[in-house]
Motif scaffolding. Sequence first.
Motif, PDB file in Angstrom:
ATOM      1  N   GLY A  31      50.324 -77.819  23.809  1.00 43.95           N
ATOM      2  CA  GLY A  31      51.256 -76.950  22.910  1.00 43.95           C
ATOM      3  C   GLY A  31      52.617 -77.533  22.795  1.00 43.95           C
ATOM      4  N   ASN A  32      52.925 -78.340  23.692  1.00 42.87           N
ATOM      5  CA  ASN A  32      54.414 -79.035  23.528  1.00 42.87           C
ATOM      6  C   ASN A  32      54.317 -80.334  24.256  1.00 42.87           C
ATOM      7  OD1 ASN A  32      56.910 -79.297  23.081  1.00 42.87           O
ATOM      8  ND2 ASN A  32      57.599 -78.180  25.145  1.00 42.87           N
ATOM      9  N   PRO A  33      53.574 -81.350  23.754  1.00 42.74           N
ATOM     10  CA  PRO A  33      53.386 -82.613  24.387  1.00 42.74           C
ATOM     11  C   PRO A  33      54.664 -83.252  24.538  1.00 42.74           C
ATOM     12  CG  PRO A  33      52.288 -82.513  22.202  1.00 42.74           C
ATOM     13  CD  PRO A  33      52.728 -81.146  22.345  1.00 42.74           C
ATOM     14  N   ILE A  34      54.561 -84.187  25.519  1.00 43.45           N
ATOM     15  CA  ILE A  34      55.695 -85.138  25.703  1.00 43.45           C
ATOM     16  C   ILE A  34      56.089 -86.011  24.694  1.00 43.45           C
ATOM     17  CG2 ILE A  34      56.474 -87.001  27.207  1.00 43.45           C
ATOM     18  CD1 ILE A  34      54.636 -85.786  29.544  1.00 43.45           C
ATOM     19  N   SER A  93      50.417 -87.361  24.531  1.00 37.54           N
ATOM     20  CA  SER A  93      50.306 -86.981  22.959  1.00 37.54           C
ATOM     21  C   SER A  93      49.734 -85.395  23.189  1.00 37.54           C
ATOM     22  CB  SER A  93      49.607 -87.683  22.145  1.00 37.54           C
ATOM     23  OG  SER A  93      50.392 -89.048  21.889  1.00 37.54           O
ATOM     24  N   ARG A  94      49.133 -85.210  24.306  1.00 39.94           N
ATOM     25  CA  ARG A  94      48.482 -83.953  24.677  1.00 39.94           C
ATOM     26  C   ARG A  94      48.896 -82.892  25.694  1.00 39.94           C
ATOM     27  NH1 ARG A  94      42.739 -84.388  22.480  1.00 39.94           N
ATOM     28  NH2 ARG A  94      42.411 -86.325  21.522  1.00 39.94           N
ATOM     29  N   ASP A 110      56.000 -92.912  19.404  1.00 46.43           N
ATOM     30  CA  ASP A 110      57.012 -91.974  20.266  1.00 46.43           C
ATOM     31  C   ASP A 110      57.665 -93.101  21.215  1.00 46.43           C
ATOM     32  OD1 ASP A 110      58.677 -90.437  22.066  1.00 46.43           O
ATOM     33  OD2 ASP A 110      57.657 -88.960  20.791  1.00 46.43           O
ATOM     34  N   SER A 120      55.289 -87.431  20.615  1.00 50.17           N
ATOM     35  CA  SER A 120      54.794 -87.051  19.240  1.00 50.17           C
ATOM     36  C   SER A 120      53.725 -87.927  18.586  1.00 50.17           C
ATOM     37  CB  SER A 120      55.782 -86.805  18.234  1.00 50.17           C
ATOM     38  OG  SER A 120      56.350 -88.202  17.951  1.00 50.17           O
TER      39      SER A 120
END
Length: 165
Positions: free
Chosen positions: A121-124, A116-117, A130, A126
């Motif tokens: 800016g574009n985590p694996i 999640s982190r 998920d 949500s």
Amino acid sequence: MALSNLGIFHTVIGIIAIVSAIICLVKSGKINLDTLAGKIYFYFTLVSSLTALGLSSVKGVNPGHILALLIVILLSVAYFLYKRKKGNNGFRFIENFFLSFSFFLSLIPTVNETFSRVPVGNPIASGPKDPIIGITILIIFVLFIIGSVMQFKKQKRINNNYIMR
């Protein structure tokens, strides 16, 4: 979402604990409290679980707190068995299982928080719901079951050899 000082400390200690557990599992097939890596796993996981009680994005007790308390209980019982019930006997099965189970449980929030982190800016993932998190935890659970069976068989051989002497 930025980490607090406690969050940073918790994360660093937790990473060291996980690396130590992996070293133990690779070297001896179990988390062995007789080794330095086993001791590091035990103490760092204990500290990481206790510091998790001070971390929360919501008020009050949450599932992460319950998980942390369960890990502390598993570690405590495993340590008691390790210290008080010496020898290759039936207590080793419980000790091995509780240490491995504590490791598995530690990986649940680790996977969730990491996915999640990271990358920033574009985590694996949500969030906790998920599918990639669920699939990853399922894979880890299957590995935990396979590892537990292997540990049981290995301990049974050790116990049988110990009795024959």
